[in-house]
Design a protein around this motif. Structure first.
Motif, PDB file in Angstrom:
ATOM      1  N   THR A  12       0.813  -1.214   0.000  1.00 14.08           N
ATOM      2  CA  THR A  12       0.000   0.000   0.000  1.00 14.08           C
ATOM      3  C   THR A  12       0.846   1.263   0.000  1.00 14.08           C
ATOM      4  OG1 THR A  12      -1.800  -1.106   1.178  1.00 14.08           O
ATOM      5  CG2 THR A  12      -1.771   1.295   1.275  1.00 14.08           C
ATOM      6  N   VAL A  13       0.445   2.212  -0.838  1.00 11.17           N
ATOM      7  CA  VAL A  13       0.937   3.586  -0.791  1.00 11.17           C
ATOM      8  C   VAL A  13      -0.184   4.437  -0.199  1.00 11.17           C
ATOM      9  CG1 VAL A  13       1.648   5.610  -2.119  1.00 11.17           C
ATOM     10  CG2 VAL A  13       2.411   3.329  -2.820  1.00 11.17           C
ATOM     11  N   THR A  14       0.129   5.191   0.845  1.00 10.45           N
ATOM     12  CA  THR A  14      -0.868   6.075   1.442  1.00 10.45           C
ATOM     13  C   THR A  14      -0.459   7.520   1.236  1.00 10.45           C
ATOM     14  OG1 THR A  14      -1.481   4.450   3.125  1.00 10.45           O
ATOM     15  CG2 THR A  14      -2.083   6.743   3.546  1.00 10.45           C
ATOM     16  N   ILE A  15      -1.346   8.293   0.652  1.00  9.84           N
ATOM     17  CA  ILE A  15      -1.131   9.729   0.425  1.00  9.84           C
ATOM     18  C   ILE A  15      -1.870  10.488   1.509  1.00  9.84           C
ATOM     19  CG2 ILE A  15      -1.456  11.646  -1.173  1.00  9.84           C
ATOM     20  CD1 ILE A  15      -1.482   9.558  -3.448  1.00  9.84           C
ATOM     21  N   ASP A  34       0.186  -0.208 -10.979  1.00 13.19           N
ATOM     22  CA  ASP A  34       0.546  -1.555 -11.419  1.00 13.19           C
ATOM     23  C   ASP A  34       1.260  -2.330 -10.325  1.00 13.19           C
ATOM     24  OD1 ASP A  34      -0.526  -1.162 -13.934  1.00 13.19           O
ATOM     25  OD2 ASP A  34       1.400  -0.589 -14.847  1.00 13.19           O
ATOM     26  N   ARG A  35       1.824  -1.615  -9.364  1.00 11.90           N
ATOM     27  CA  ARG A  35       2.655  -2.249  -8.340  1.00 11.90           C
ATOM     28  C   ARG A  35       2.076  -2.127  -6.932  1.00 11.90           C
ATOM     29  NH1 ARG A  35       5.388   0.141 -12.372  1.00 11.90           N
ATOM     30  NH2 ARG A  35       7.331  -0.795 -13.167  1.00 11.90           N
ATOM     31  N   TYR A  36       1.216  -1.136  -6.706  1.00 17.35           N
ATOM     32  CA  TYR A  36       0.746  -0.838  -5.360  1.00 17.35           C
ATOM     33  C   TYR A  36      -0.751  -0.539  -5.348  1.00 17.35           C
ATOM     34  CZ  TYR A  36       5.708  -0.066  -4.357  1.00 17.35           C
ATOM     35  OH  TYR A  36       7.063  -0.217  -4.215  1.00 17.35           O
ATOM     36  N   THR A  37      -1.339  -0.733  -4.204  1.00 15.30           N
ATOM     37  CA  THR A  37      -2.658  -0.188  -3.910  1.00 15.30           C
ATOM     38  C   THR A  37      -2.462   1.216  -3.350  1.00 15.30           C
ATOM     39  OG1 THR A  37      -3.606  -2.349  -3.425  1.00 15.30           O
ATOM     40  CG2 THR A  37      -4.734  -0.433  -2.481  1.00 15.30           C
ATOM     41  N   ILE A  38      -3.235   2.167  -3.802  1.00 15.52           N
ATOM     42  CA  ILE A  38      -3.094   3.548  -3.333  1.00 15.52           C
ATOM     43  C   ILE A  38      -4.295   3.917  -2.478  1.00 15.52           C
ATOM     44  CG2 ILE A  38      -2.962   5.976  -3.983  1.00 15.52           C
ATOM     45  CD1 ILE A  38      -1.497   5.189  -6.496  1.00 15.52           C
ATOM     46  N   GLU A  39      -4.022   4.418  -1.295  1.00 10.63           N
ATOM     47  CA  GLU A  39      -5.058   4.956  -0.412  1.00 10.63           C
ATOM     48  C   GLU A  39      -4.799   6.450  -0.247  1.00 10.63           C
ATOM     49  OE1 GLU A  39      -6.879   4.600   4.124  1.00 10.63           O
ATOM     50  OE2 GLU A  39      -5.071   3.500   3.587  1.00 10.63           O
ATOM     51  N   SER A  58       1.020   0.405   5.573  1.00 11.06           N
ATOM     52  CA  SER A  58       1.546   1.126   4.413  1.00 11.06           C
ATOM     53  C   SER A  58       3.047   0.922   4.279  1.00 11.06           C
ATOM     54  CB  SER A  58       1.249   2.626   4.539  1.00 11.06           C
ATOM     55  OG  SER A  58      -0.147   2.855   4.598  1.00 11.06           O
ATOM     56  N   GLU A  59       3.463   0.505   3.091  1.00  8.80           N
ATOM     57  CA  GLU A  59       4.891   0.387   2.805  1.00  8.80           C
ATOM     58  C   GLU A  59       5.476   1.740   2.415  1.00  8.80           C
ATOM     59  OE1 GLU A  59       6.749  -3.147   0.781  1.00  8.80           O
ATOM     60  OE2 GLU A  59       6.898  -1.674  -0.855  1.00  8.80           O
TER      61      GLU A  59
END
Length: 324
Positions: A12-15, A34-39, A58-59
């Motif tokens: 996960t990428v969290t903004i 393509d590589r991550y789920t974005i929250e 979150s990574e």
């Protein structure tokens, strides 16, 4: 996909703090998706435990400037975190030493242009000419209730004649203002090439019609502008702060505004951000209050988020860029 064909969840990428809900439209995130789920988190989360709950899986975390702090204790509570990307190449809200100890890579972005000086001049004009009050009056059916000074022939006092203070001085001169400046290490020789006269601290606060602050926040500048400085100001003078809230003693400023010892204040920064809904500044009519938007433009956001995408992909490929 694990051996045997079992699907695994993408990291996960969290903004964080995407107040205007523009993070995903300011750049092309397709390669990241393509590589991550974005929250995306649009609201500010001031509570540490609530923030840990939102970020613990979150990574990668994306931080907008200094809206959310990352002290050592918060970083320790996020064992999954591997990359922290901040807008800007300096972020005093991140404990970089703690991040390194924990193996968290921290990257930043460059900026686009310099929108702060134009915002500062805009605030000065809006404050002195009562734009907010007159706009509200017209919408309520009124017409011409206030009067304020023009800029020509008046004196601008700049606290900090550096990267931001210098272009503000130059813009003020275009409006035929006289510009004086003070900072702890400013000399007449450094000020003169900019058409600015270096003065003492006391002279700046006593003689300026508008004072604008352009100093970084540090242990030496916290509370730099206090009650004694405000007491030197003319009753007709205005204070503008677009740097950092704690540079000005908030209680002293509130008292000066309440007692009308100065004409008003224009603020884009505060001790606590977002400004609490019950904060007394919100009730004072001799203020112009903006929500820390000095750097907030479509151009800067496009640069920020495009470089954030680059940073994430570069780190994913093992070659991080723009390291802090």
């Amino acid at each position: 996909m694990r051996p045997g064909g079992e699907l695994t969840a993408m990291p996960t990428v969290t903004i964080l703090d995407d107040y205007q809900r523009v993070a995903l439209t300011s750049a092309d995130w397709s390669a990241v998706l393509d590589r991550y789920t974005i929250e995306v988190i649009n609201e500010h989360i001031p509570d540490r435990d609530a923030l840990v709950r939102r970020l613990r899986d979150s990574e990668i975390v994306v931080a907008m400037r200094e809206r959310t702090r990352f002290p050592a204790d918060l970083l320790r509570a996020l064992p999954t975190l591997r990359l922290l990307v901040t807008t800007g190449m300096v972020n005093a809200a991140i404990d970089l030493d703690a991040a390194r100890r924990q193996g968290v890579t921290v990257c930043g972005t460059t900026g686009w242009g310099n929108a702060m000086p134009e915002l500062t001049i805009g605030m000065i004009i809006a404050l002195t000419r009562n734009f907010a009050q007159e706009d509200a009056a017209v919408r309520a059916g009124g017409w011409q209730h206030t009067i304020g000074p023009g800029l020509a022939g008046h004196t601008l006092g700049v606290v900090g004649l550096g990267r931001l203070g210098t272009p503000v001085a130059r813009l003020a001169q275009a409006f035929e203002m006289s510009v004086i400046a003070w900072s702890p290490h400013l000399t007449p020789q450094r000020a003169a090439p900019h058409g600015v006269r270096a003065v003492s601290r006391q002279e700046l606060f006593a003689d300026s019609d508008v004072i604008t602050i352009h100093m970084p926040l540090s242990e030496t500048t916290r509370g730099l502008v206090g009650a004694a400085d405000l007491a030197l100001m003319k009753p007709s003078a205005y204070l503008v702060n677009t740097s950092r809230g704690p540079i000005v003693d908030e209680e002293a400023l509130l008292a000066a505004l309440r007692e009308r010892r100065i004409a008003g204040a224009g603020l884009d920064v505060y001790d606590v951000e977002p400004l609490p809904v019950d904060h007394p500044l919100r009730t004072l009519r001799n203020t112009l209050l903006l929500p820390h938007i000095g750097y907030v433009t479509t151009d800067s956001y496009r640069t920020f988020y495009e470089q954030i995408v680059e940073n994430i992909l570069a780190w994913h490929d093992g070659a991080p860029v723009r390291l802090l």
